[in-house]
Structures are given as C-alpha cells and as structure tokens.
Design a protein around this motif. Structure first.
Motif, PDB file in Angstrom:
ATOM      1  N   THR A  31      36.066  45.956  21.618  1.00 11.69           N
ATOM      2  CA  THR A  31      35.232  46.444  22.716  1.00 11.69           C
ATOM      3  C   THR A  31      34.717  47.854  22.473  1.00 11.69           C
ATOM      4  OG1 THR A  31      37.113  47.400  23.911  1.00 11.69           O
ATOM      5  CG2 THR A  31      36.592  45.076  24.333  1.00 11.69           C
ATOM      6  N   GLY A  32      35.412  48.630  21.632  1.00 12.89           N
ATOM      7  CA  GLY A  32      35.012  50.007  21.388  1.00 12.89           C
ATOM      8  C   GLY A  32      35.571  50.994  22.390  1.00 12.89           C
ATOM      9  N   PHE A  33      36.292  50.521  23.407  1.00 14.57           N
ATOM     10  CA  PHE A  33      36.937  51.446  24.334  1.00 14.57           C
ATOM     11  C   PHE A  33      38.441  51.180  24.376  1.00 14.57           C
ATOM     12  CE2 PHE A  33      34.956  48.043  26.944  1.00 14.57           C
ATOM     13  CZ  PHE A  33      36.082  47.475  27.537  1.00 14.57           C
ATOM     14  N   ASP A  34      39.193  52.184  24.827  1.00 14.25           N
ATOM     15  CA  ASP A  34      40.645  52.137  24.784  1.00 14.25           C
ATOM     16  C   ASP A  34      41.190  51.296  25.935  1.00 14.25           C
ATOM     17  OD1 ASP A  34      40.178  54.042  22.840  1.00 14.25           O
ATOM     18  OD2 ASP A  34      40.686  55.725  24.148  1.00 14.25           O
ATOM     19  N   THR A  35      42.152  50.467  25.619  1.00 11.47           N
ATOM     20  CA  THR A  35      42.834  49.663  26.622  1.00 11.47           C
ATOM     21  C   THR A  35      44.302  49.597  26.240  1.00 11.47           C
ATOM     22  OG1 THR A  35      40.842  48.287  26.741  1.00 11.47           O
ATOM     23  CG2 THR A  35      42.790  47.484  27.879  1.00 11.47           C
ATOM     24  N   MET A  36      45.180  49.921  27.175  1.00 12.95           N
ATOM     25  CA  MET A  36      46.602  49.933  26.860  1.00 12.95           C
ATOM     26  C   MET A  36      47.131  48.552  26.519  1.00 12.95           C
ATOM     27  SD  MET A  36      48.245  52.530  29.640  1.00 12.95           S
ATOM     28  CE  MET A  36      47.726  51.518  31.012  1.00 12.95           C
ATOM     29  N   GLY A  37      46.593  47.527  27.156  1.00 14.19           N
ATOM     30  CA  GLY A  37      47.086  46.183  26.935  1.00 14.19           C
ATOM     31  C   GLY A  37      46.421  45.238  27.910  1.00 14.19           C
ATOM     32  N   TRP A  38      47.079  44.113  28.181  1.00 14.40           N
ATOM     33  CA  TRP A  38      46.460  43.117  29.042  1.00 14.40           C
ATOM     34  C   TRP A  38      47.507  42.467  29.938  1.00 14.40           C
ATOM     35  CZ3 TRP A  38      48.612  41.849  24.501  1.00 14.40           C
ATOM     36  CH2 TRP A  38      49.239  40.613  24.372  1.00 14.40           C
ATOM     37  N   PHE A  39      47.071  42.014  31.104  1.00 13.65           N
ATOM     38  CA  PHE A  39      47.907  41.252  32.014  1.00 13.65           C
ATOM     39  C   PHE A  39      47.724  39.774  31.702  1.00 13.65           C
ATOM     40  CE2 PHE A  39      47.554  45.298  34.019  1.00 13.65           C
ATOM     41  CZ  PHE A  39      48.731  45.460  34.748  1.00 13.65           C
ATOM     42  N   ALA A  40      48.839  39.023  31.708  1.00 12.19           N
ATOM     43  CA  ALA A  40      48.822  37.660  31.206  1.00 12.19           C
ATOM     44  C   ALA A  40      49.350  36.665  32.244  1.00 12.19           C
ATOM     45  CB  ALA A  40      49.640  37.585  29.914  1.00 12.19           C
ATOM     46  N   HIS A  41      49.442  35.418  31.821  1.00 13.16           N
ATOM     47  CA  HIS A  41      49.729  34.259  32.663  1.00 13.16           C
ATOM     48  C   HIS A  41      50.836  34.489  33.694  1.00 13.16           C
ATOM     49  CE1 HIS A  41      50.676  30.136  33.751  1.00 13.16           C
ATOM     50  NE2 HIS A  41      51.828  30.183  33.138  1.00 13.16           N
ATOM     51  N   CYS A  42      51.987  34.972  33.277  1.00 19.02           N
ATOM     52  CA  CYS A  42      53.126  35.049  34.191  1.00 19.02           C
ATOM     53  C   CYS A  42      52.973  36.141  35.254  1.00 19.02           C
ATOM     54  CB  CYS A  42      54.422  35.263  33.406  1.00 19.02           C
ATOM     55  SG  CYS A  42      54.927  33.790  32.486  1.00 19.02           S
ATOM     56  N   PHE A  43      52.099  37.110  35.023  1.00 13.42           N
ATOM     57  CA  PHE A  43      51.909  38.168  36.023  1.00 13.42           C
ATOM     58  C   PHE A  43      51.322  37.614  37.313  1.00 13.42           C
ATOM     59  CE2 PHE A  43      49.328  41.449  38.095  1.00 13.42           C
ATOM     60  CZ  PHE A  43      50.287  42.454  38.260  1.00 13.42           C
ATOM     61  N   TRP A  44      50.490  36.590  37.222  1.00  8.20           N
ATOM     62  CA  TRP A  44      49.702  36.135  38.370  1.00  8.20           C
ATOM     63  C   TRP A  44      50.469  35.215  39.309  1.00  8.20           C
ATOM     64  CZ3 TRP A  44      45.908  39.324  37.772  1.00  8.20           C
ATOM     65  CH2 TRP A  44      45.424  39.620  36.487  1.00  8.20           C
ATOM     66  N   LYS A  45      51.636  34.742  38.928  1.00 10.48           N
ATOM     67  CA  LYS A  45      52.292  33.649  39.657  1.00 10.48           C
ATOM     68  C   LYS A  45      52.559  33.924  41.139  1.00 10.48           C
ATOM     69  CE  LYS A  45      54.258  31.193  35.734  1.00 10.48           C
ATOM     70  NZ  LYS A  45      55.475  30.657  35.080  1.00 10.48           N
ATOM     71  N   PRO A  46      52.906  35.147  41.572  1.00  7.01           N
ATOM     72  CA  PRO A  46      53.114  35.346  43.017  1.00  7.01           C
ATOM     73  C   PRO A  46      51.832  35.584  43.795  1.00  7.01           C
ATOM     74  CG  PRO A  46      54.424  36.897  41.668  1.00  7.01           C
ATOM     75  CD  PRO A  46      53.367  36.312  40.790  1.00  7.01           C
ATOM     76  N   TYR A  47      50.671  35.575  43.143  1.00 11.02           N
ATOM     77  CA  TYR A  47      49.441  36.086  43.752  1.00 11.02           C
ATOM     78  C   TYR A  47      48.307  35.068  43.719  1.00 11.02           C
ATOM     79  CZ  TYR A  47      51.948  40.440  42.874  1.00 11.02           C
ATOM     80  OH  TYR A  47      52.904  41.419  42.837  1.00 11.02           O
TER      81      TYR A  47
END
Length: 428
Positions: free
Chosen positions: A392-408
């Motif tokens: 992308t050319g810009f800084d990103t610490m990381g990403w949120f993935a499948h298991c993060f979304w389960k309560p939401y």
C-alpha cells in the motif's frame, strides 16, 4: 499475470489463507515512538504515517508551486482514491498521467479508480499500460451494465462459523452453493466444479505459481449471482484449476470478494451468525470509524495494539484462521507484546510461504470493540513497508482477523467510507 500483479494473486479462490492478511497490511515504520508523532510538513512522511488528510493538503501545496511534480499529483490522487473520492482521484491521477504517460503506478491507480466505478472500458488501456493483459482482456469482454442489482436486502445465515463462515448463494440459477466471503480477496471466485456446472467459459486464462506449485487462473463473466433476496447480474468471476482441470480447493464452492461487497452495504453479523446485504445507502451514515480501500480490495481503518494509540490497521473480515489479529516486522517487539518464539508456525500469506509466531497483546482495539490477551500472529520477517505496486505504501501495524469479529456485528458503508461496529447481533 504480469509481474505487476504477482503479490496478491488476485484470481485465487483461496485468498482466505490464515495469513492472507499479510497482503492487506504493512507494519509499523520507524518504531512506535516515531510512528505516533505526526510528521511535520513532509507530504510523503504524512502519507506513510497514515495522516491522509494532512498529506492531501501538503501535496496540494507542492502542486501550487510545482505543477509538474509527478509524485505529488499521483499521491494526491491516491489519497482521494483511498476514500473513494472519485472526482478528485480522477483529476489528480489524470494530471499525473499527462506528466508521465508510462508511469506504472499512475496507470495502476487510475485503472483501479475506473474499476471501482464500473467504468471497465476506461480501465482497459490503463491495465495494458501496467502489463496486466489478463485484466485488460477480462474487463474488455464485459458488455452492458456490470453488477446489475435486483432486490433490496438479504440475510444469509451462516452455514458454519469455523474455520471460516459459509453462506449459501446460487450461481446462474443453479442449486445453493457454499460461499465464503473475505475482504482480503478481490473478485467473486467459484470452484472449477461450479464453473463447469454453470457453463462458464473463460475470456482469458493464465498459468500462475501457487503454494509451491502451479495452477491455471481463469477469468470470465457470470450472468447471475443470487444472494437470498438480492441478485447481481453480469459480473466478473474467476476460478482456478489444477493442470488437469480439477478443483484447487474443496473448502467451499466459492468466495465473495471485496468487488462484490463494495457494490452493497454489507453487515457481517458474526454475533447473529449471518451476512446481511443491503443496497448502498442513499445518504452517508453518520459516525463510525474511517474506512480506506487500497489496491483494489484491501480495507483499512484506525485501531490500536497494546496501547499504541490509534494507527492505520488492516480490516480483514471473513476468511479463515484461528487468530484475532496479526502483526509484522518489529511491531510486536517494539510494543512489548509477549511472543512465543518457541512455537514457530509455517503457513502461507498471499500464496507465499511464511513463518509466524504466536503473540498475546494485552489489548487490541477497533473503536469500542476490544479483545484482551487474545491469540495473534506476528511475522517478523515481513518487510516493514511495501511500496506500490506490491503493497500500500503506507504504514500499518497489522490487521484484525476472523476471530476478532465473533462478539460483534460490523457494517461497511462504501458511500460514506465508514466502518460501524457494535457488540451483539444486528437488529432486524
């Protein structure tokens, strides 16, 4: 596909590999302390740090005194494209193209800009200029209005949650098939078996390397995709086969990628175990977190890992895997995140072998959504920044993935370019 597209293997059905988020996010640049301090004045530094509005103004200031500055024109157009501000994106990217007609980055960004607006014919010469002959042939073969939308809404119950959510959809009026969905993948994909059953024929094909082997990637046009009470007609579709013509994957019958999703207003109701699809909102929804779309399909917003403060993060909804989030480079080390280096895990990211390690941040946060001491991955061998065309050319610490979304449940509004997340099932 040509070298310009080797990084993400756009057509591949298995875009939902456990570490596929590697293509969707670039790690923290220059250390935590440096990343949290807003760069002063330097347009490129502002952009790389994710201060996109400030970067846009800085690029505009450059162009006022130096109207032939290719980088400033191209980057100003890229900033606009991140937020789907198409008039500005076209204005500045066309300016950059006039300054350097053969510039591959400019041609790629402008092709993506046209693609998002369904201006396929305009995208064709831009894809050709980047060397993407398969894309040029694919989109050049689409006639009439693509992504024709019929119906108002649909609620598709999850047929399963793990290792990836599956919903049912019908291809060309056929019986229900099991489809995954993933915002780290671009187009609609189907299995070779479904493609054969639906009578699909490729308008172009190519041989590509994939997971230490080779497969054939085929590109065609689908008459109908029925998703509950919604139907999409005349849309690009891809499928992959082994050299003998067999399916490359049996985990599902197809994959709904970002190109389909950004034509709708999707709610990924993990807590209610359903995918809710509606027509795009006529008016932008108020509030929510910012949403940025980079390189055709990769979604980003603002979140934090282990007290980092708000930073740009990848948003990978759907797909498969057991992790809550992932990090790259020195991010986990710099943030003091507990990492188990004795538990090496071999996996694939973007069709490439990768070695990752379990890590356990005290907290990760996206708006009011929080996970504490959650199981995550860190990939210390990923480059700390990947420029266009492969990143992308810009800084990103990381990403949120499948298991993060389960309560939401989380809704993506591609009109307002905003992300809305709340605990519990979606109403209605």
């Amino acid at each position: 596909m040509a070298q310009y597209g080797k990084w993400d293997r756009r057509s591949l059905l298995r875009g939902a590999a456990a570490l596929a988020g590697a293509a969707a996010a670039v790690p923290l640049l220059g250390g935590v302390a440096a990343a949290q301090a807003e760069p002063a004045g330097d347009a490129d530094a502002l952009f790389k740090a994710g201060h996109f509005d400030q970067a846009a103004r800085a690029y505009e200031n450059i162009l006022k005194t130096d109207p032939k500055n290719l980088n400033a024109a191209r980057q100003r157009g890229y900033v606009a494209l991140l937020s789907n501000k198409f008039p500005d994106a076209e204005k500045y990217l066309t300016m950059a193209l006039d300054l350097s007609p053969g510039d591959k980055d400019t041609n790629y960004l402008l092709a993506d800009c046209y693609l998002r607006q369904d201006k396929f014919a305009l995208s064709v010469p831009r894809w050709q200029a980047t060397g993407e002959e398969s894309y040029a042939k694919w989109f050049g073969a689409v006639t009439g209005e693509p992504y024709q939308l019929h119906g108002d809404s649909a609620r598709l119950p999850f047929q399963q949650m793990d290792p990836m959510p599956l919903v049912e959809a019908s291809v060309n009026g056929g019986p229900p098939k099991r489809f995954s969905f993933y915002t780290g993948a671009p187009n609609l994909g189907v299995s070779a078996s479904v493609a054969k059953e639906a009578g699909l024929t490729p308008v172009t094909s190519q041989k590509v390397e994939y997971e230490n082997g080779v497969i054939w990637a085929h590109y065609g046009i689908l008459d109908s995709l029925k998703l509950g009470g919604l139907e999409l007609r005349n849309l690009p579709v891809g499928w992959s086969t082994t050299e003998s013509g067999e399916d490359t994957d049996s985990d599902s019958d197809g994959l709904i990628g970002t190109w389909v999703l950004y034509h709708l207003r999707p709610t990924f109701d993990y807590a209610g175990r359903s995918l809710i699809l509606r027509r795009p909102a006529p008016e932008p929804a108020a509030g929510g977190l910012p949403l940025w779309l980079a390189r055709e399909q990769y979604l980003h917003s603002r979140g934090s890992f282990a007290g980092s403060g708000p930073r740009v993060v990848g948003v990978n909804i759907g797909g498969t895997g057991e992790v809550t989030a992932g990090m790259f480079g020195e991010t986990a080390k710099q943030l003091g995140i507990r990492t188990d280096h004795d538990r090496e895990i071999g996996t694939f990211g973007s069709s490439h072998p990768a070695v990752v390690y379990p890590c356990y941040p005290k907290e990760i946060r996206l708006g009011d959504a929080v996970a504490k001491e959650a199981y995550c991955y860190t990939n210390p061998n990923r480059p700390i920044n990947v420029p266009l065309p492969f990143g992308t050319g810009f800084d990103t610490m990381g990403w949120f993935a499948h298991c993060f979304w389960k309560p939401y449940h989380v809704t993506l509004d591609f009109t307002a370019m905003s992300l809305h997340i709340a605990r519990g099932p979606a109403a209605g």
